[in-house]
Design an enzyme around this catalytic site. Structure first.
Site, PDB file in Angstrom:
ATOM      1  CB  SER A  24      -0.769  -0.046   1.310  1.00  8.49           C
ATOM      2  OG  SER A  24      -0.198  -0.236   2.388  1.00  8.49           O
ATOM      3  CG  ASN A 111      -4.138  -5.289  12.707  1.00  2.78           C
ATOM      4  OD1 ASN A 111      -3.512  -5.222  11.547  1.00  2.78           O
ATOM      5  ND2 ASN A 111      -4.611  -6.428  13.113  1.00  2.78           N
ATOM      6  CB  THR A 156     -41.614  26.000  -9.388  1.00  2.02           C
ATOM      7  OG1 THR A 156     -42.496  26.470 -10.034  1.00  2.02           O
ATOM      8  CG2 THR A 156     -41.318  26.845  -8.175  1.00  2.02           C
ATOM      9  CB  SER A 278     -14.067  25.136 -28.313  1.00  7.24           C
ATOM     10  OG  SER A 278     -14.175  24.426 -29.434  1.00  7.24           O
ATOM     11  CE  LYS A 284     -19.178  26.322 -27.263  1.00  6.67           C
ATOM     12  NZ  LYS A 284     -19.848  24.791 -26.837  1.00  6.67           N
ATOM     13  CG  ASN A 286     -16.990  25.388 -23.810  1.00  7.34           C
ATOM     14  OD1 ASN A 286     -18.017  25.859 -24.287  1.00  7.34           O
ATOM     15  ND2 ASN A 286     -15.971  24.732 -24.725  1.00  7.34           N
ATOM     16  CD  GLU A 291     -19.212  21.706 -19.226  1.00  7.98           C
ATOM     17  OE1 GLU A 291     -19.736  20.833 -19.946  1.00  7.98           O
ATOM     18  OE2 GLU A 291     -18.675  22.719 -19.288  1.00  7.98           O
ATOM     19  CE1 TYR A 318      -6.611  -3.662   8.738  1.00  2.00           C
ATOM     20  CE2 TYR A 318      -5.585  -6.046   8.613  1.00  2.00           C
ATOM     21  CZ  TYR A 318      -5.818  -4.520   7.924  1.00  2.00           C
ATOM     22  OH  TYR A 318      -5.154  -4.088   6.932  1.00  2.00           O
ATOM     23  CD  GLN A 323      -3.291  -2.487   2.174  1.00  2.00           C
ATOM     24  OE1 GLN A 323      -2.767  -2.713   3.240  1.00  2.00           O
ATOM     25  NE2 GLN A 323      -2.894  -2.891   0.967  1.00  2.00           N
ATOM     26  CE  LYS A 326      -4.465   3.056   5.227  1.00  2.00           C
ATOM     27  NZ  LYS A 326      -5.571   1.860   5.385  1.00  2.00           N
TER      28      LYS A 326
HETATM   29  N1  ARG Z   1      -1.652  -1.097   5.475  1.00  2.00           N
HETATM   30  C1  ARG Z   1      -2.585  -1.957   6.216  1.00  2.00           C
HETATM   31  C2  ARG Z   1      -3.941  -1.263   6.267  1.00  2.00           C
HETATM   32  O1  ARG Z   1      -3.796  -0.194   5.631  1.00  2.00           O
HETATM   33  C3  ARG Z   1      -1.899  -1.891   7.703  1.00  2.00           C
HETATM   34  C4  ARG Z   1      -2.371  -2.871   8.503  1.00  2.00           C
HETATM   35  C5  ARG Z   1      -1.770  -4.085   8.287  1.00  2.00           C
HETATM   36  N2  ARG Z   1      -1.879  -5.303   9.093  1.00  2.00           N
HETATM   37  C6  ARG Z   1      -1.613  -6.399   8.952  1.00  2.00           C
HETATM   38  N3  ARG Z   1      -2.035  -7.206   9.916  1.00  2.00           N
HETATM   39  N4  ARG Z   1      -1.091  -7.056   7.713  1.00  2.00           N
HETATM   40  O2  ARG Z   1      -4.826  -1.767   6.540  1.00  2.00           O
END
Ligand code: ARG
Length: 461
Positions: A24, A111, A156, A278, A284, A286, A291, A318, A323, A326
């Site tokens: 991640s 976690n 209306t 444009s 134009k 825009n 939008e 957990y 994950q 995010k």
């Molecule tokens: N990158 C993980 C998340 O955002 C962190 C937690 C990872 N925990 C684990 N037991 N692998 O959730």
């Protein structure tokens, strides 16, 4: 190679695909400041409780400060093999301070660490969004004050209904944004709870002080159940839901701006700063920003829906599924913030076309209700009958292709003998809006007072 942070029981490292789906760091590196703040608070608490030595805690603190610096200077090398921001920081800490780094992860888990980082991050976002929404309210209320008496048709069914003022129309959005801010403020209370110290899921056998870390990190207090602490994501869902509703409000104004600056309406002119040309049609202008703002709720509600589906049916506590919170959250909050800023810029620069708006306010027998009200108030006619008489007057004006105030008195009297020339005072659009003095009504005096009240209130904060 096995993972150097947790690979003790493994003989082999992960396959490339496993590493790719697992990592991640590409997106959670934006949590670096929160991760470091959380670790500093944790280390200070461990030392205070005698779980690690004061000298180790001092080294950890110094090392973390250096890492913060390295990241901010762009000198830090993020490694995908180290999966996430937590392990990247800890691994660098080991390089910097040696074995003491290994004591930082006592009595915590990734976690609770990941949730803590994310709660701190979302809290900052909520505060920034609130400030941005307030700025937009100020932009709207300032424009509303300047145009408290600028006439325009109120719609209306997107049909001209009754004249209103441009300021009154804008203040409607100030009200919506006020409720949006209240929703975010309420959600913030549940964002601002401390998960740190829940450890993996069950709490810990070390004598930690979760009140101390709560205080250090500005949380209202420790979450009361460790399993809930590591696995709750409703705090994000709430924020996304508040953002979705608010982005829907922005999209309504955006759509109105798109309509207003079309050549069929020409109600407002946007500045060059907030229009685009444009590549093929040189004439134009825009309203691209409007939008795009109109489109954002799809994306923000999309994030809500996606995260709701991630969470649906997940057993406690957990699971790695979480994950996925995010990227969805980052994308939604980034885009919402951008939409608010673009809307504020557009509103500040936008020039209502006063003459066009007034002509449109005059069209389509927009003061017909005022005629009916005159019949009720002066001739004491029941409203239903007044409505009927007015309908006949409108039909006559339509036949003669004129406005209500251009009709001759004799023509109106032929429909109802009681009508006198006094009625003409009520048939202009100016008189119509000026008469709407009921609480919350469109009378320019009301609008001016409301705009000023908003502007004062926003300065008070
Ligand atoms: N990158 C993980 C998340 O955002 C962190 C937690 C990872 N925990 C684990 N037991 N692998 O959730």
């Amino acid at each position: 190679m096995t993972n150097k942070m947790w690979g003790g029981r493994f003989k082999e490292g992960p396959s490339a695909i496993m590493a790719e789906i697992n990592a991640s760091i590409n997106f959670d590196q934006r949590l670096y400041a929160q991760d470091i703040a959380g670790s500093k608070a944790h280390a200070a608490m461990l030392a205070k409780q005698g779980i690690i030595t004061k000298s180790d805690a001092a080294d950890i603190g110094k090392g973390l400060d250096q890492i913060l610096n390295e990241i901010e200077q762009g000198k830090f090398k993020f490694s995908a093999a180290l999966e996430d921001i937590h392990l990247n920081v800890e691994s660098r800490l080991k390089e910097l301070i040696g074995d003491a780094a290994g004591r930082l992860h006592t009595a915590r888990s990734r976690n609770d660490q990941a949730v803590t980082d994310m709660r701190l991050y979302v809290r900052d976002c909520v505060d920034a969004l609130d400030a941005a929404l307030q700025e937009l309210q100020v932009a709207l209320a300032s424009k509303a004050e300047a145009h408290a008496a600028t006439l325009m048709p109120g719609f209306t069914h997107l049909q001209s209904a009754q004249p209103v003022t441009f300021g009154h129309h804008l203040l409607a959005y100030v009200e919506m944004l006020g409720r949006d801010r209240a929703r975010l403020a309420d959600a913030r209370k549940r964002v601002n709870e401390n998960a740190l110290g829940a450890a993996a899921l069950a709490g810990t056998s070390y004598p930690i002080d979760r009140h101390m870390t709560s205080k250090d990190l500005g949380f209202s207090g420790p979450m009361r159940n460790s399993m809930d602490a590591v696995s709750a994501r409703d705090y994000i869902l709430e924020v996304l839901s508040a953002c979705t509703i608010s982005s829907i409000h922005l999209s309504r104004l955006a759509e109105e701006i798109v309509i207003w600056c079309s050549s069929q309406f020409r109600f407002v002119k946007l500045s060059d700063k907030f229009t685009t040309g444009s590549s093929i049609m040189p004439q134009k202008r825009n309203p691209d920003a409007a939008e795009l703002i109109r489109a954002k709720p799809g994306r923000i509600l999309g994030a809500f829906t996606a995260l709701a589906m991630v969470m649906k049916g997940l057993p406690m506590a957990y699971a790695k599924d979480m994950q996925e919170d995010k990227e969805l959250t980052f994308d939604a909050l980034d885009n919402f913030a951008l939409a608010i800023a673009a809307m504020a810029g557009m509103v500040r620069d936008m020039e209502p076309q006063v003459a066009t708006l007034k002509a449109a306010a005059n069209a389509d027998y927009s003061t017909a209700t005022d005629l009916a009200d005159w019949l009720v108030q002066v001739l004491k006619m029941p409203f239903r009958e007044a409505h009927h008489v007015t309908g006949r007057v409108v039909a006559l004006a339509e036949k003669k292709s004129c406005t209500l105030s251009e009709l001759r008195l004799e023509d109106m009297q032929a429909i109802h003998g009681g009508i006198t020339k006094d009625v003409y005072k009520r048939l202009t659009v100016e008189a119509s809006v000026a008469s709407r003095t009921s609480f919350g009504g469109t009378a320019p005096a009301n609008v001016r007072r409301e705009a000023r009240r908003w502007l004062r209130a926003s300065k008070g904060k």
